[in-house]
Scaffold this motif. Structure first.
Motif, PDB file in Angstrom:
ATOM      1  N   VAL A 200     -10.530  -4.023  19.246  1.00 28.73           N
ATOM      2  CA  VAL A 200     -10.183  -3.413  18.031  1.00 28.73           C
ATOM      3  C   VAL A 200     -11.408  -3.378  17.227  1.00 28.73           C
ATOM      4  O   VAL A 200     -11.578  -4.499  16.281  1.00 28.73           O
ATOM      5  CB  VAL A 200      -8.924  -3.510  17.354  1.00 28.73           C
ATOM      6  N   GLY A 201     -12.199  -2.191  16.964  1.00 31.38           N
ATOM      7  CA  GLY A 201     -13.418  -2.232  15.944  1.00 31.38           C
ATOM      8  C   GLY A 201     -14.407  -3.298  16.568  1.00 31.38           C
ATOM      9  O   GLY A 201     -14.924  -3.259  17.764  1.00 31.38           O
ATOM     10  N   ASP A 202     -14.747  -4.479  15.687  1.00 32.10           N
ATOM     11  CA  ASP A 202     -15.627  -5.544  16.151  1.00 32.10           C
ATOM     12  C   ASP A 202     -14.668  -6.857  16.594  1.00 32.10           C
ATOM     13  O   ASP A 202     -15.231  -8.018  16.981  1.00 32.10           O
ATOM     14  CB  ASP A 202     -16.577  -5.973  15.153  1.00 32.10           C
ATOM     15  N   LYS A 203     -13.411  -6.529  16.717  1.00 32.68           N
ATOM     16  CA  LYS A 203     -12.550  -7.659  17.145  1.00 32.68           C
ATOM     17  C   LYS A 203     -12.143  -7.550  18.714  1.00 32.68           C
ATOM     18  O   LYS A 203     -11.831  -6.576  18.988  1.00 32.68           O
ATOM     19  CB  LYS A 203     -11.499  -7.724  16.449  1.00 32.68           C
ATOM     20  N   ASN A 204     -12.140  -8.699  19.324  1.00 34.66           N
ATOM     21  CA  ASN A 204     -11.812  -8.840  20.771  1.00 34.66           C
ATOM     22  C   ASN A 204     -10.419  -9.840  20.546  1.00 34.66           C
ATOM     23  O   ASN A 204     -10.915 -11.136  20.469  1.00 34.66           O
ATOM     24  CB  ASN A 204     -12.853  -9.357  21.671  1.00 34.66           C
ATOM     25  N   LEU A 205      -9.287  -9.294  20.745  1.00 33.14           N
ATOM     26  CA  LEU A 205      -8.026 -10.421  20.773  1.00 33.14           C
ATOM     27  C   LEU A 205      -7.798 -10.635  21.942  1.00 33.14           C
ATOM     28  O   LEU A 205      -7.757  -9.771  22.808  1.00 33.14           O
ATOM     29  CB  LEU A 205      -7.024  -9.520  19.688  1.00 33.14           C
ATOM     30  N   LYS A 206      -7.382 -11.787  22.350  1.00 34.27           N
ATOM     31  CA  LYS A 206      -7.028 -12.420  23.626  1.00 34.27           C
ATOM     32  C   LYS A 206      -5.528 -12.500  23.766  1.00 34.27           C
ATOM     33  O   LYS A 206      -5.279 -12.476  25.041  1.00 34.27           O
ATOM     34  CB  LYS A 206      -7.665 -13.681  23.837  1.00 34.27           C
ATOM     35  N   ASN A 207      -4.794 -12.519  22.840  1.00 33.60           N
ATOM     36  CA  ASN A 207      -3.228 -12.833  23.283  1.00 33.60           C
ATOM     37  C   ASN A 207      -2.659 -12.278  22.006  1.00 33.60           C
ATOM     38  O   ASN A 207      -2.947 -11.948  20.965  1.00 33.60           O
ATOM     39  CB  ASN A 207      -3.132 -14.321  23.343  1.00 33.60           C
ATOM     40  N   ALA A 208      -1.169 -12.287  22.027  1.00 34.70           N
ATOM     41  CA  ALA A 208      -0.355 -11.742  21.032  1.00 34.70           C
ATOM     42  C   ALA A 208      -0.534 -12.755  19.649  1.00 34.70           C
ATOM     43  O   ALA A 208      -0.412 -12.275  18.651  1.00 34.70           O
ATOM     44  CB  ALA A 208       0.883 -11.761  21.365  1.00 34.70           C
ATOM     45  N   THR A 209      -0.628 -14.192  19.640  1.00 35.88           N
ATOM     46  CA  THR A 209      -0.952 -14.848  18.618  1.00 35.88           C
ATOM     47  C   THR A 209      -2.056 -14.347  17.916  1.00 35.88           C
ATOM     48  O   THR A 209      -2.047 -14.507  16.693  1.00 35.88           O
ATOM     49  CB  THR A 209      -0.986 -16.296  19.200  1.00 35.88           C
ATOM     50  N   GLU A 210      -3.080 -14.165  18.695  1.00 32.85           N
ATOM     51  CA  GLU A 210      -4.526 -13.784  17.745  1.00 32.85           C
ATOM     52  C   GLU A 210      -4.036 -12.231  17.174  1.00 32.85           C
ATOM     53  O   GLU A 210      -4.753 -12.316  16.040  1.00 32.85           O
ATOM     54  CB  GLU A 210      -5.598 -13.525  18.811  1.00 32.85           C
ATOM     55  N   LEU A 211      -3.170 -11.560  17.775  1.00 32.67           N
ATOM     56  CA  LEU A 211      -3.226 -10.123  17.130  1.00 32.67           C
ATOM     57  C   LEU A 211      -2.124 -10.411  15.888  1.00 32.67           C
ATOM     58  O   LEU A 211      -2.632  -9.728  14.781  1.00 32.67           O
ATOM     59  CB  LEU A 211      -2.261  -9.151  17.988  1.00 32.67           C
ATOM     60  N   ALA A 212      -1.414 -11.079  15.921  1.00 30.64           N
ATOM     61  CA  ALA A 212      -0.430 -11.629  14.670  1.00 30.64           C
ATOM     62  C   ALA A 212      -1.385 -11.995  13.754  1.00 30.64           C
ATOM     63  O   ALA A 212      -1.183 -11.806  12.449  1.00 30.64           O
ATOM     64  CB  ALA A 212       0.867 -12.333  15.327  1.00 30.64           C
ATOM     65  N   ALA A 213      -2.099 -13.243  14.082  1.00 34.41           N
ATOM     66  CA  ALA A 213      -3.112 -13.673  12.971  1.00 34.41           C
ATOM     67  C   ALA A 213      -3.915 -13.004  12.283  1.00 34.41           C
ATOM     68  O   ALA A 213      -4.023 -12.836  11.303  1.00 34.41           O
ATOM     69  CB  ALA A 213      -3.683 -15.060  13.725  1.00 34.41           C
ATOM     70  N   TYR A 214      -4.546 -11.879  13.251  1.00 35.53           N
ATOM     71  CA  TYR A 214      -5.177 -10.999  12.599  1.00 35.53           C
ATOM     72  C   TYR A 214      -4.598 -10.092  11.517  1.00 35.53           C
ATOM     73  O   TYR A 214      -5.068  -9.512  10.583  1.00 35.53           O
ATOM     74  CB  TYR A 214      -5.887 -10.126  13.658  1.00 35.53           C
ATOM     75  N   MET A 215      -3.292  -9.671  12.161  1.00 34.19           N
ATOM     76  CA  MET A 215      -2.622  -8.500  11.189  1.00 34.19           C
ATOM     77  C   MET A 215      -2.223  -9.286   9.914  1.00 34.19           C
ATOM     78  O   MET A 215      -2.248  -8.801   8.850  1.00 34.19           O
ATOM     79  CB  MET A 215      -1.535  -7.876  11.768  1.00 34.19           C
ATOM     80  N   ARG A 216      -2.054 -10.654   9.983  1.00 32.89           N
ATOM     81  CA  ARG A 216      -1.650 -11.467   8.804  1.00 32.89           C
ATOM     82  C   ARG A 216      -2.892 -11.761   7.804  1.00 32.89           C
ATOM     83  O   ARG A 216      -2.751 -11.248   6.730  1.00 32.89           O
ATOM     84  CB  ARG A 216      -1.015 -12.866   9.362  1.00 32.89           C
ATOM     85  N   GLU A 217      -4.221 -11.832   8.627  1.00 33.28           N
ATOM     86  CA  GLU A 217      -5.335 -11.890   7.752  1.00 33.28           C
ATOM     87  C   GLU A 217      -5.681 -10.761   7.105  1.00 33.28           C
ATOM     88  O   GLU A 217      -5.919 -10.408   5.793  1.00 33.28           O
ATOM     89  CB  GLU A 217      -6.388 -12.241   8.804  1.00 33.28           C
ATOM     90  N   LEU A 218      -5.245  -9.558   7.666  1.00 30.43           N
ATOM     91  CA  LEU A 218      -5.637  -8.060   7.106  1.00 30.43           C
ATOM     92  C   LEU A 218      -4.448  -7.938   5.849  1.00 30.43           C
ATOM     93  O   LEU A 218      -4.910  -7.548   4.754  1.00 30.43           O
ATOM     94  CB  LEU A 218      -5.522  -6.977   8.044  1.00 30.43           C
TER      95      LEU A 218
END
Length: 265
Positions: A200-218
């Protein structure tokens, strides 16, 4: 285009049973079976001409009747089919029959050193929204070449073979919406490459935990950016983005996805 790869062992000392009299193909001389068949795989249309004009069977007839027989069987089968796509499949099967050492995956001039490399190339094209190989991938799935290939190279990964076979069957369903076609391509790319990355964009997310953390950061930094990301993860019909859905399936979240859909309906 796939990267043209030398087969394993090319350039090394050739076993005596692989040595052949010089065969000239596209102005190059070949004196062993692996390098000749690799050239035929990389130069698809010209190689097919050599086979279907009887040049290959005539060459092998002088010193290897078994391979000559393979070639003549291919010529006869193609003559009966009178179908160009079938001719390609017959040619493809012949290359691996003549040279089982051809461990890379090849089809119509695109050659990959492995199915993992093929899957990685699929992912990169999908991430770039490059649809130039959609027809090529559809052709591979339609002719069930990947399950055939896994059998040829004696793959021990039965779960991969079963998953690929299911995708080939799914691909046979006519008039599928483009979204489901793209999901299948992403799913196949994840299966073959072994990668589990949501790009996604410049992000490479490896698992659901990383996705959740990225969404929380946003969400914490900018609700507007968070909302934009959420919109990006949905298509025009408010369905999950094709990559996201395939990624979640690849992570083993199919049941959770189905449960979520049932709650929405």
């Amino acid at each position: 285009m796939g990267i043209k790869q030398a087969i394993p062992g090319e350039g090394a000392v050739v076993a005596a049973d692989k040595a052949i009299p010089a065969y000239t193909f596209l102005r190059q001389r070949y004196q062993d079976i692996p390098s000749l068949i690799t050239a035929f795989a990389n130069n698809w249309d010209e190689g097919k001409k050599q086979l279907y004009r009887g040049l290959l069977s005539a060459f092998f007839k002088n010193f290897n009747p078994e391979i000559a027989g393979y070639c003549m069987d291919a010529e006869e089968e193609a003559a009966r089919s009178q179908n160009e796509e079938k001719e390609d499949v017959i040619y493809w099967e012949l290359l691996y029959k003549i040279c089982p050492e051809l461990k890379g995956f090849c089809w119509k001039g695109q050659t990959y050193e492995s199915v993992q490399a093929f899957g990685k190339d699929m992912l990169e094209k999908l991430w770039a929204n490059d649809e130039s190989n959609f027809k090529y991938w559809n052709n591979i799935l339609k002719n069930k070449l990947l399950t055939r290939y896994l059998t040829i190279v004696n793959s021990k990964n039965e779960s991969l073979a079963a998953a690929v076979s299911a995708l080939e069957a799914e691909n046979a369903i006519s008039n599928r919406q483009k979204r489901y076609v793209v999901i299948s391509y992403y799913h196949l790319a994840y299966l073959l490459s072994g990668q589990r990355i949501l790009h996604v964009g410049d992000k490479n997310l490896k698992n659901a935990t990383e996705l959740a953390a990225y969404m929380r950061e946003l969400f914490d930094s900018s609700y507007q950016e968070f909302e934009r990301f959420c919109q990006q993860m949905l298509d025009g019909n408010n369905m999950l983005d094709a990559q996201l859905e395939a990624w979640l399936i690849a992570l083993g979240k199919r049941e959770e996805l189905d449960s979520w859909r049932r709650q929405l309906s």
